[in-house]
Every structure is written in C-alpha cells, then in structure tokens.
Design an enzyme around this catalytic site. Structure first.
Site, PDB file in Angstrom:
ATOM      1  NE  ARG A   1     102.361 105.531  20.244  1.00  0.00           N
ATOM      2  CZ  ARG A   1     103.086 106.546  21.490  1.00  0.00           C
ATOM      3  NH1 ARG A   1     104.120 107.328  21.125  1.00  0.00           N
ATOM      4  NH2 ARG A   1     101.618 106.540  22.350  1.00  0.00           N
TER       5      ARG A   1
ATOM      6  NE  ARG B   1     106.757  92.768  26.529  1.00  0.00           N
ATOM      7  CZ  ARG B   1     105.625  93.845  27.160  1.00  0.00           C
ATOM      8  NH1 ARG B   1     104.344  93.162  27.048  1.00  0.00           N
ATOM      9  NH2 ARG B   1     105.542  95.462  27.136  1.00  0.00           N
TER      10      ARG B   1
ATOM     11  NE  ARG C   1      92.822 110.671  12.169  1.00  0.00           N
ATOM     12  CZ  ARG C   1      92.125 110.658  11.477  1.00  0.00           C
ATOM     13  NH1 ARG C   1      91.968 112.041   9.962  1.00  0.00           N
ATOM     14  NH2 ARG C   1      90.888 109.727  11.476  1.00  0.00           N
TER      15      ARG C   1
ATOM     16  NE  ARG D   1      92.128 105.246  22.521  1.00  0.00           N
ATOM     17  CZ  ARG D   1      93.080 105.170  23.600  1.00  0.00           C
ATOM     18  NH1 ARG D   1      93.737 104.641  23.989  1.00  0.00           N
ATOM     19  NH2 ARG D   1      93.294 106.311  23.508  1.00  0.00           N
TER      20      ARG D   1
ATOM     21  CD  GLU E   1      90.481 107.393  22.035  1.00  0.00           C
ATOM     22  OE1 GLU E   1      90.614 107.096  23.404  1.00  0.00           O
ATOM     23  OE2 GLU E   1      91.061 107.677  21.477  1.00  0.00           O
TER      24      GLU E   1
ATOM     25  CE1 TYR F   1      99.941 111.526  21.282  1.00  0.00           C
ATOM     26  CE2 TYR F   1     101.246 109.676  20.048  1.00  0.00           C
ATOM     27  CZ  TYR F   1      99.828 110.292  21.564  1.00  0.00           C
ATOM     28  OH  TYR F   1      99.445 109.737  22.178  1.00  0.00           O
TER      29      TYR F   1
ATOM     30  CG  ASP G   1     103.757 108.874  24.967  1.00  0.00           C
ATOM     31  OD1 ASP G   1     102.633 109.119  24.530  1.00  0.00           O
ATOM     32  OD2 ASP G   1     105.044 107.656  25.032  1.00  0.00           O
TER      33      ASP G   1
HETATM   34  N1  UDP Z   1      97.113 100.672  16.984  1.00  0.00           N
HETATM   35  C1  UDP Z   1      96.747  99.292  16.339  1.00  0.00           C
HETATM   36  N2  UDP Z   1      95.704  98.559  16.704  1.00  0.00           N
HETATM   37  C2  UDP Z   1      95.748  98.485  18.882  1.00  0.00           C
HETATM   38  C3  UDP Z   1      96.186  99.729  19.197  1.00  0.00           C
HETATM   39  C4  UDP Z   1      97.031 100.678  18.507  1.00  0.00           C
HETATM   40  O1  UDP Z   1      96.140  99.524  15.101  1.00  0.00           O
HETATM   41  O2  UDP Z   1      94.657  97.814  19.319  1.00  0.00           O
HETATM   42  C5  UDP Z   1      98.524 100.805  15.686  1.00  0.00           C
HETATM   43  C6  UDP Z   1      97.738 102.790  16.101  1.00  0.00           C
HETATM   44  O3  UDP Z   1      97.734 102.865  14.713  1.00  0.00           O
HETATM   45  C7  UDP Z   1      97.805 103.687  16.532  1.00  0.00           C
HETATM   46  C8  UDP Z   1      99.501 103.202  17.432  1.00  0.00           C
HETATM   47  O4  UDP Z   1      99.771 101.321  16.702  1.00  0.00           O
HETATM   48  O5  UDP Z   1      97.889 104.910  16.415  1.00  0.00           O
HETATM   49  C9  UDP Z   1     100.316 103.249  17.871  1.00  0.00           C
HETATM   50  O6  UDP Z   1      99.484 102.524  19.151  1.00  0.00           O
HETATM   51  P1  UDP Z   1      99.545 103.676  20.368  1.00  0.00           P
HETATM   52  O7  UDP Z   1      98.430 102.478  21.556  1.00  0.00           O
HETATM   53  O8  UDP Z   1     100.728 103.702  21.034  1.00  0.00           O
HETATM   54  O9  UDP Z   1      98.377 104.360  19.969  1.00  0.00           O
HETATM   55  P2  UDP Z   1      98.266 106.412  21.562  1.00  0.00           P
HETATM   56  O10 UDP Z   1      98.897 105.812  22.062  1.00  0.00           O
HETATM   57  O11 UDP Z   1      99.328 106.634  20.214  1.00  0.00           O
HETATM   58  O12 UDP Z   1      96.781 106.606  21.242  1.00  0.00           O
END
Ligand code: UDP
Length: 383
Positions: free
Chosen positions: A171, A175, A247, A277, A298, A348, A350
């Site tokens: 996901r 870059r 979860r 976060r 969170e 899951y 969006d």
């Molecule tokens: N992830 C991580 N560190 C970060 C952000 C994301 O390890 O700082 C991992 C985490 O396992 C997460 C996945 O990357 O479930 C996908 O990130 P995304 O931001 O898409 O998470 P979501 O939108 O599912 O909260």
C-alpha cells in the site's frame, strides 16, 4: 420493489439512492445513532474542531466518476495527506522519500544515487517476497524496516511482520524524490463540512426512510423484497462457523490549548510507544483556525465480541479465516440478500473503492431485476 438496507455507511447509502431514484421504496437501518458508519465526523463541542470520530479518513482516488460523485453532494477542499513518523528519537517524513533517505543516513544523495544506495541496503537475495518482512527487506533494507515498519506493524496487527502478507506493505510507495504526498492518487481532498453531510445528502430522498438505533433482525427481511446487508457477514449467520477476526481501534482523546504536534498524522515506529499514531484533527481542515486542539492517540488490538470491527484479518493465521469460505458459501445460497461493503464482504476497503463497488452493485442489480433475474448475493469475488 420494497428494499431494506442494513447499515447507513457509504455502501448502502449509495445503493439506496440509486434504487430510490428508480422509484423503489427503500428503508435504511443502522444500529448506531448516526449515519455514515465509520466515516462519521462531527464538530467537537468544546473546541469546534471537526473530529473524525472513528479515526482519520482522507478521500483519495484515481476514479473520476467516484470523485465527481462525492463532489456532487458537498464541497471538497484540496487536502494532501503528509505523514510524519517518530522513530528512534527523531522525526522523519513518510512515505519513504528522498528526504527520509538523506535525513536518516545523513547524506545528500540525488535521486539516482539514492536509488543505488537503497538497492545496496536491500536484501536482493529475496527474489519473490511473500511476507511483509521480506517485502520490506527486499525493497528498503533492514535499517528502514526496523525504524519505520517493524514496530509499527507489530502494534497495528499484533503479530510479527514475518507472518503478514507482502500486500499490506505494498500500500505504501517508496519515492526517490521529495514528494511526500502519502498517496499516489490523482484526486485527493476533504469535505468542508465533514463526511456525515455527504451521507445525509445521499440519503435525503423522498423514497428513502432512515431508521437509526435499529439493529437488524432476520425477521425484518420478510417485510421486504430484497435486503442489501453491509453488517459483518459472520454476524448475519449468527457466528455458526465461529467468529472472523478483526482488529479494533481505541482512541484516547485529549484536548489541549493551541497546537499539539503541528501536523495531522504522526506515526510512532518504536514498539515501546504503545500507540501507533497520534492524529490532530484540526489539521484535517487546514482552512479553519481554532484556539484549542483535539488529538487522538490510536491503539490497535484484537476485537472482542462487543468491539467495533475495523480491519478484517484476512490472511493465514487470522482468527476464523478458514471459515470465511463457509460463510461465503452460505451467503451465496441466499436469494434475498446481497452482501456489500467492508464488513459484508470481509475486505479492507478504502472509501473510494467502497463507493465504486456500491455503484456497480446498484447498477448491475437494477439491470438484473429489469431482465427478470434474481439479484446475486455477491458482485465481487470475495472467496
Ligand atoms: N505501516 C508501518 N509504518 C507506518 C505506516 C504504515 O509499518 O508508519 C504499515 C502498517 O503495517 C500498515 C501498512 O503499512 O498496516 C499500510 O499502511 P497504511 O497507511 O495504508 O495503513 P492503514 O491506512 O491501513 O491504516
């Protein structure tokens, strides 16, 4: 036709509207006291800040039709999601970009040099990464994996990243320039008055009746010609094959004077910090100004029976995942119910994908009816 929609989130709202516009009568029920499902947002009474009650939602899509659809109901303002992460005593830019690379390694690399440098960090012996850990080791190497992904993912999913599929990490982009937009999508924005208003407007039609604080009961179906169900698929079948794993998230809200962290989203990469976060909600509406601020810490954990389900644990090792196919088989046998959305299909999704699928379900099911056919239980491959 007389239709029942179970759940007042995006899925059923979009389908309800399409049917209502065709002259059908639609009843939408939701067990909560509000519409909009987990997208629900409301102003905090003390501060006036628009709060994303069930966690941050940022609208982003490549799908122009979906973008036009949401913009047809409410005004959106441009919003670019820029995420920071605190790890090992410093703050870095996410997703991994040239700034992250140069800052973390104390270098001044240009894009070509950075690409070569990261490739030298990567474990190129991994040919076909299957797990989250392999994907990280192959594409960014051990240092970044441990600083940004290992601890965060352990907290987010409650398991070691070596047991998670590579798709979860895919996901996130990597870059080799200074673009720190979290998303790659063409359209991105935030509804000026929050998400609740979009769903309220979609549901505002003479052929739609909304009943809140109303839980679904099987017997209700008898009063309708067809049901679109966006609740949990295992709940529909009274958990007869056991519970599917989810979860859930706990948000600890705090109100502070002035500013708290100076940005909307600060991730915490270290496993020792108990939350994943902190979100500071006024930064999701950067065009507004507020003297006080609302933050959410969170925390992620396995959902228990009474908890709100958030993320389906749809991979090997997830609770009940072997039973999913049994639920899907059961669902396919239903001829008066169609399962939709994140919970109804146990995926899951969006927001943009949810809306796109709901539009497709509505169009295809209306066509099926017009051709004298029954409405299928699923319109997407959910096995
Ligand atoms: N992830 C991580 N560190 C970060 C952000 C994301 O390890 O700082 C991992 C985490 O396992 C997460 C996945 O990357 O479930 C996908 O990130 P995304 O931001 O898409 O998470 P979501 O939108 O599912 O909260």
């Amino acid at each position: 036709m007389n239709l029942l929609m179970v759940g007042a989130g995006f899925s059923c709202a979009v389908i309800a509207r399409k049917y209502a516009e065709q002259g059908h009568k639609v009843t939408v029920i939701d067990s909560r006291e509000h519409v909009a499902g987990n997208c629900y947002s409301e102003r905090n009474a003390e501060t006036g800040v628009m709060v994303h009650t069930y966690g941050p939602h940022i609208f982003h899509t490549d799908d122009k039709e979906v973008w036009d659809y949401v913009n047809q109901w409410v005004e959106f303002k441009p919003y670019t999601n820029r995420v920071k992460t605190t790890s090992q005593g410093a703050v870095y830019s996410l997703p991994i970009n040239l700034h992250t690379i140069n800052q973390y390694f104390g270098k001044t690399l240009n894009p070509t040099e950075a690409k070569a440098f990261i490739e030298s960090q990567a474990d190129t012996a991994i040919r076909d990464p299957q797990t989250f850990e392999e994907q990280a080791m192959r594409f960014v190497g051990k240092d970044f994996y441990e600083a940004f992904f290992k601890g965060y993912t352990q907290k987010q999913w409650g398991v070691h990243p070596s047991t998670l599929p590579a798709s979860i990490l895919k996901r996130l982009p990597v870059r080799f320039n200074y673009d720190d937009n979290y998303f790659n999508h063409k359209y991105q924005g935030m509804p000026v008055n929050g998400y609740t208003e979009i769903v309220e407007k979609i549901l505002d039609h003479e052929n739609i009746e909304v009943k809140l604080n109303t839980a679904f009961e099987k017997s209700m179906a008898e009063m309708f010609d067809h049901v679109f169900y966006s609740g949990p698929i295992d709940a529909y079948f009274e958990y007869q094959h056991g519970r599917l794993g989810y979860r859930t998230l706990d948000f600890k809200q705090e109100i502070h004077e002035g500013d708290y962290q100076g940005t909307a989203v600060m991730n915490y990469g270290d496993v020792e910090v108990p939350y994943t976060r902190i979100t500071e909600h006024k930064y999701f509406s950067p065009w507004e100004s507020h003297d006080k601020t609302v933050i959410y810490k969170e925390y992620s954990r396995l959902a228990e029976e009474q908890d709100t389900p958030y993320y389906p644990i749809r991979f090997a090792g997830g609770q009940g995942v072997e039973q999913l196919s049994q639920y899907v088989a059961l669902a396919k046998k239903q001829n008066k119910v169609t399962f939709v959305g994140r919970l109804g299909t146990y995926r899951y999704l969006d927001m943009d994908v949810t809306i796109r699928e709901a539009m497709t379900v509505a169009e295809k099911s209306i066509k099926a009816l017009e051709e004298g056919n029954a409405i299928p239980a699923f319109f997407v491959d959910v096995a």
